[in-house]
Write a protein that holds these residues in place. Structure first.
Motif, mmCIF file in Angstrom:
data_model
loop_
_atom_site.group_PDB
_atom_site.id
_atom_site.type_symbol
_atom_site.label_atom_id
_atom_site.label_comp_id
_atom_site.label_asym_id
_atom_site.label_seq_id
_atom_site.Cartn_x
_atom_site.Cartn_y
_atom_site.Cartn_z
ATOM 1 N N TRP A 195 -5.330 118.835 -35.120
ATOM 2 C CA TRP A 195 -3.993 119.276 -34.716
ATOM 3 C C TRP A 195 -4.004 120.204 -33.508
ATOM 4 O O TRP A 195 -3.209 120.002 -32.574
ATOM 5 N N LEU A 248 1.716 108.855 -34.997
ATOM 6 C CA LEU A 248 0.477 109.595 -35.227
ATOM 7 C C LEU A 248 -0.298 109.006 -36.400
ATOM 8 O O LEU A 248 -1.529 108.885 -36.350
ATOM 9 N N GLY A 249 0.407 108.613 -37.468
ATOM 10 C CA GLY A 249 -0.263 108.010 -38.610
ATOM 11 C C GLY A 249 -0.935 106.702 -38.261
ATOM 12 O O GLY A 249 -2.087 106.457 -38.665
ATOM 13 N N VAL A 271 5.764 111.027 -36.426
ATOM 14 C CA VAL A 271 4.906 110.990 -37.623
ATOM 15 C C VAL A 271 4.292 109.609 -37.797
ATOM 16 O O VAL A 271 3.084 109.468 -38.055
ATOM 17 N N ALA A 297 11.599 112.473 -35.195
ATOM 18 C CA ALA A 297 10.624 112.989 -36.158
ATOM 19 C C ALA A 297 9.832 111.854 -36.803
ATOM 20 O O ALA A 297 8.593 111.912 -36.886
ATOM 21 N N LEU A 298 10.520 110.814 -37.253
ATOM 22 C CA LEU A 298 9.824 109.704 -37.915
ATOM 23 C C LEU A 298 8.951 108.928 -36.938
ATOM 24 O O LEU A 298 7.869 108.465 -37.299
ATOM 25 N N VAL A 309 1.649 115.951 -28.842
ATOM 26 C CA VAL A 309 2.772 115.927 -29.772
ATOM 27 C C VAL A 309 4.012 116.504 -29.098
ATOM 28 O O VAL A 309 5.124 115.963 -29.235
#
Length: 320
Positions: free
Chosen positions: A218, A101-102, A98, A94-95, A225
Motif C-alpha cells: 500500500w 486493484l483486486g 477496489v 470507489a468500486l 491510487v
C-alpha cells in the motif's frame, strides 16, 4: 573606470537572460497555446455567458445573477441530476478502484496463463461506450435478457435493472466494472514495481499477506491510487454517454436522425449534470443556465480534487 567596465557586462548578462526567457517561452509555447485555446478561453467565455441571456441566435444580453438564481433555486431537475452525479462519483469510483486493484493483485499472483487473463480483462475496455451500453441493456433486459433467465434457473427473480429507478444506477456501475481494463493495467504496473527485497524482509519478519499489503504494497502504490481516484472523479463528473444511451434504450424509444432524447429514464434516476447541460444548451438553447451548470460542476470537481490531494486524506504519505 571600473564602473564603465561593469556596465557592458551587466547589459550582456541581461541580453543572455532575455534570450533564455525567449527560449523557455518558445519551448512552452505549444502548451501555452493549447491551454489558452482549449481551457483558458472556454473557461472565461463560460463565466461571461453565465451572466448573459443567450440563445445562440440573438446577441447576448446581460441579466446579472438571474441564471444563477434559476439554476440553484428554481430548476426542478438540478437536485436529482446533482444527486445522481455525486452518487456515481462516490460509488462508481470507489468500486472501480477496489475492483481494478483486486484484479491487478490477482493477475500478478497467477503463475500460468497471465497473458490470457490480462487480455480477457482488458479487451472490454476497448469496446466503444455506445456498443458496450447497448450490449448491457440487452443482457440485463428484465423480460428477454439472459441474465435474468439464468437467475431464474436458481430460483432468483431478477430485478428490472435499467427499467427500475432503484437498479438503474447500480446497473451503470456494473457496466463500468466490466470495462475495468484501464485501471487493471495501471495497478499491475505499480504492483510489479514494488521492490522485491521489501517483501523478502517482511517474510523474514513473519508478516502475513494482510500485513505485507498494508505495510509494503500500500505505501508503494498510494500515488497510483491517488491518480486513479482523481482521474476517476473527473471522468465520472463528465458521465454522459452510457447513462443517456442506457436510459433511451431501456425506455423502448428508437433512436434515429432528428430524435430528441429526453434524458433520465426511468424517473430521472440516470440523469446527470452533463446531460442537463446538453439539454439546456443545445435542446432548449438556454446557454446562460448551461454555463452556470458547467461552472458548478467544475467547482465541485476542483473541490473534490483538492480534498483528495490533501495529505490528511491518507492517499499522500505525510513525509512527502
Amino acid at each position: 573606470m571600473a564602473l564603465s567596465e561593469r556596465i557592458p557586462v551587466s547589459a550582456q548578462l541581461r541580453r543572455k537572460r532575455n534570450r533564455r526567457r525567449l527560449h523557455t517561452l518558445g519551448f512552452l509555447s505549444p502548451w501555452l497555446i493549447g491551454f489558452t485555446v482549449f481551457f483558458g478561453y472556454p473557461l472565461i467565455a463560460t463565466v461571461y455567458f453565465s451572466f448573459m441571456h443567450y440563445n445562440q441566435i440573438q446577441a447576448p444580453t446581460f441579466v446579472g445573477l438571474k441564471n444563477w438564481k434559476y439554476v440553484l433555486t428554481q430548476m426542478p431537475l438540478f437536485g436529482p441530476a446533482l444527486w445522481n452525479t455525486v452518487w456515481l462519483v462516490v460509488v462508481m469510483v470507489a468500486l472501480r478502484v477496489v475492483f481494478g486493484l483486486g484484479v491487478g493483485l490477482l493477475i500478478t499472483k497467477i503463475k500460468t496463463g497471465v497473458g490470457l487473463f490480462r487480455t480477457a480483462f482488458y479487451i472490454p475496455y476497448l469496446a466503444p461506450p455506445v456498443a458496450a451500453t447497448v450490449a448491457f441493456v440487452f443482457l440485463l433486459n428484465p423480460s428477454t435478457g439472459p441474465v435474468n433467465e439464468m437467475l431464474s434457473w436458481v430460483g432468483i427473480h431478477g430485478p428490472n435493472w435499467f427499467n427500475d429507478p432503484s437498479w438503474s444506477k447500480p446497473s451503470l456501475v456494473l457496466l463500468s466494472l466490466w470495462g475495468i481494463g484501464d485501471l487493471m493495467v495501471i495497478f499491475m504496473a505499480s504492483l510489479l514495481d514494488v521492490p522485491k527485497d521489501q517483501y523478502e524482509a517482511a517474510d523474514l519478519d513473519g508478516a502475513g499477506a494482510v500485513a505485507k499489503f498494508r505495510f509494503v504494497t500500500w505505501p508503494a502504490i498510494t500515488p497510483i491510487v491517488l491518480f486513479a481516484v482523481v482521474t476517476g472523479v473527473v471522468q465520472t463528473m463528465q458521465y454522459y454517454t452510457q447513462a443517456l444511451v442506457a436510459g433511451k434504450l431501456a425506455s423502448g424509444v428508437s433512436i434515429g436522425p432528428g430524435t430528441v432524447i429526453t434524458p433520465g429514464y426511468p424517473d430521472h434516476s440516470t440523469l446527470t449534470v452533463p446531460q442537463l447541460v446538453y439539454s439546456l444548451g443545445f435542446q432548449n438553447f438556454n446557454t446562460g443556465a448551461a454555463c452556470v451548470l458547467s461552472l458548478v460542476l467544475f467547482a465541485i470537481a476542483m473541490a473534490v480534487t483538492l480534498l483528495l490531494m490533501r495529505k490528511s486524506v491518507g492517499l499522500i504519505p505525510a513525509e512527502d
